[in-house]
Design an enzyme around this catalytic site. Structure first.
Site, PDB file in Angstrom:
ATOM      1  N   ARG A 119       0.807  -1.211   0.000  1.00  0.00           N
ATOM      2  CA  ARG A 119       0.000   0.000   0.000  1.00  0.00           C
ATOM      3  C   ARG A 119       0.847   1.272   0.000  1.00  0.00           C
ATOM      4  O   ARG A 119       0.318   2.361   0.185  1.00  0.00           O
ATOM      5  CB  ARG A 119      -0.941  -0.008   1.213  1.00  0.00           C
ATOM      6  CG  ARG A 119      -2.062  -1.030   1.073  1.00  0.00           C
ATOM      7  CD  ARG A 119      -2.986  -1.032   2.263  1.00  0.00           C
ATOM      8  NE  ARG A 119      -4.301  -1.518   1.884  1.00  0.00           N
ATOM      9  CZ  ARG A 119      -5.378  -1.494   2.680  1.00  0.00           C
ATOM     10  NH1 ARG A 119      -5.273  -0.992   3.885  1.00  0.00           N
ATOM     11  NH2 ARG A 119      -6.528  -1.954   2.269  1.00  0.00           N
ATOM     12  N   SER A 230     -13.589   0.551  10.736  1.00  0.00           N
ATOM     13  CA  SER A 230     -12.605  -0.483  10.448  1.00  0.00           C
ATOM     14  C   SER A 230     -12.215  -0.440   8.983  1.00  0.00           C
ATOM     15  O   SER A 230     -13.012  -0.042   8.126  1.00  0.00           O
ATOM     16  CB  SER A 230     -13.181  -1.871  10.758  1.00  0.00           C
ATOM     17  OG  SER A 230     -14.105  -2.269   9.746  1.00  0.00           O
ATOM     18  N   ASP A 231     -10.983  -0.846   8.684  1.00  0.00           N
ATOM     19  CA  ASP A 231     -10.685  -1.168   7.297  1.00  0.00           C
ATOM     20  C   ASP A 231     -11.589  -2.336   6.918  1.00  0.00           C
ATOM     21  O   ASP A 231     -12.098  -3.052   7.771  1.00  0.00           O
ATOM     22  CB  ASP A 231      -9.203  -1.520   7.130  1.00  0.00           C
ATOM     23  CG  ASP A 231      -8.721  -1.355   5.699  1.00  0.00           C
ATOM     24  OD1 ASP A 231      -9.570  -1.258   4.790  1.00  0.00           O
ATOM     25  OD2 ASP A 231      -7.493  -1.319   5.491  1.00  0.00           O
ATOM     26  N   TRP A 232     -11.786  -2.514   5.638  1.00  0.00           N
ATOM     27  CA  TRP A 232     -12.782  -3.477   5.156  1.00  0.00           C
ATOM     28  C   TRP A 232     -12.364  -4.916   5.508  1.00  0.00           C
ATOM     29  O   TRP A 232     -11.431  -5.460   4.956  1.00  0.00           O
ATOM     30  CB  TRP A 232     -12.973  -3.318   3.658  1.00  0.00           C
ATOM     31  CG  TRP A 232     -14.052  -2.344   3.254  1.00  0.00           C
ATOM     32  CD1 TRP A 232     -15.023  -2.581   2.323  1.00  0.00           C
ATOM     33  CD2 TRP A 232     -14.291  -1.010   3.728  1.00  0.00           C
ATOM     34  NE1 TRP A 232     -15.855  -1.475   2.196  1.00  0.00           N
ATOM     35  CE2 TRP A 232     -15.430  -0.506   3.055  1.00  0.00           C
ATOM     36  CE3 TRP A 232     -13.674  -0.198   4.671  1.00  0.00           C
ATOM     37  CZ2 TRP A 232     -15.949   0.768   3.273  1.00  0.00           C
ATOM     38  CZ3 TRP A 232     -14.185   1.075   4.897  1.00  0.00           C
ATOM     39  CH2 TRP A 232     -15.298   1.547   4.209  1.00  0.00           C
TER      40      TRP A 232
END
Length: 328
Positions: A119, A230-232
């Site tokens: 990322r 939250s992140d997914w």
């Protein structure tokens, strides 16, 4: 919406409705509570260009509406230009309004600590000051147009391998001097509407369930007023993340009953759930009140501007006798 009206709504919600509000409707939308007039709002990737799904809306993948692709953060940070990042944020916000998107999922100010991190392209810099200043410019510009941001990924998301369970083992001084300053700067200077908790663990505790950093540091020390999402797929313990102060699990999860059971069993305080619901309602109604559905966008002009951003993000180095390298 006024705080007393939000509290009235919370008092009228069933336990099941409260629990349900803390997870998504599908891949991109939050749940509505039609009985009480609570609408759904929409999130969308991302920090460098909208990814708005046209078909199969319940899925994360599908046919995307054509939009402008701006240069990624790994490039734009090299501009060292607050004004440029602000102009890009304004353009993205207007496209968001045009496509009826309420929350734009970005920017990424996580620190780059390994060249192998998958990322890195969406993180601004390995320098906390640079990432904090440019992140602030971006967030302020987007939110000035009535679109929320999601500052991410909080924090130390340094690798993709086993990203769901890897633990970043970091001493407190390094956390405070390297990993947190960019987030702190953006929170204090721009108050992003949402902050996204990362996949990984930090010193053994998942980021989404890390009460010390979400509640004590982010909200307590820095005065953060918004919502933590939250992140997914980053939530592993629904009652645990509520207790930690992570308000929203995305995307949709069929585990709302775990929260209901925990409250009834006395292992999760309903007051903690109510606090999350209040922040969710504040976000939902702020987003709805700031919608500008009549926003018109000149996509050709934005495409030309994206080229300008790319040009201003290039760093030219002078070859002062270095190249070609000698064989010796």
């Amino acid at each position: 919406m006024e705080h007393n009206k939000i509290m009235d709504l919370v008092s009228r919600m069933t336990l099941e409705e409260k629990a349900g509000l803390t997870s998504g409707k599908d891949g991109w939308f939050l749940k509505a509570v039609e009985r009480l007039g609570i609408p759904s709002i929409r999130t969308s990737d991302g920090p460098h260009g909208l990814r708005v799904i046209d078909e199969n809306i319940e899925k994360l993948e599908g046919h995307s509406v054509p939009t402008v692709c701006f240069p990624a953060a790994c490039a734009t940070a090299a501009s060292f230009d607050r004004e440029l990042l602000a102009k890009m944020g304004t353009a993205l916000a207007k496209e968001s309004q045009n496509q009826k998107v309420d929350i734009l999922l970005g920017p990424g100010v996580n620190m780059k600590r390994s060249p192998l991190c998958g990322r890195n392209f969406e993180y601004m810099s390995e320098d906390p000051y640079l990432a904090g200043e440019l992140g602030t410019a971006y967030v302020n510009a987007v939110q000035a147009e009535g679109v929320g941001t999601s500052l991410k990924h909080f924090f130390s998301n340094n690798q993709e391998t086993r990203r769901m369970d890897v633990s970043a083992e970091i001493d407190e001084r390094t956390i405070r001097e390297i990993y947190l300053p960019a987030f702190e700067t953006v929170v204090k200077k721009a108050q992003p509407w949402t902050i996204m908790a990362s996949y990984n663990r930090v010193n053994g505790t998942h980021s989404t369930a890390n009460k010390h950093y979400i509640t004590d540091v982010l909200r307590g020390e820095w005065g953060y007023e918004g919502l933590v999402v939250s992140d997914w797929g980053a939530t592993h313990d629904r009652p645990g993340v509520i207790a930690a102060g992570c308000d929203l699990t995305m995307p949709a999860e069929n585990t709302d009953e775990r929260i209901v059971e925990a409250v009834k069993a006395g292992t999760l305080a309903e007051a903690d759930l109510d606090a999350c619901v209040v922040r969710l309602l504040e976000l939902i109604f702020k987003a709805v009140e700031n919608r500008k559905p009549a926003t018109v966008v000149d996509y050709e002009a934005d495409h030309a501007f994206a080229r300008e951003v790319a040009e201003n993000s290039m760093v030219l180095l002078k070859n002062d006798g270095i190249l070609p390298l000698s064989k010796s």
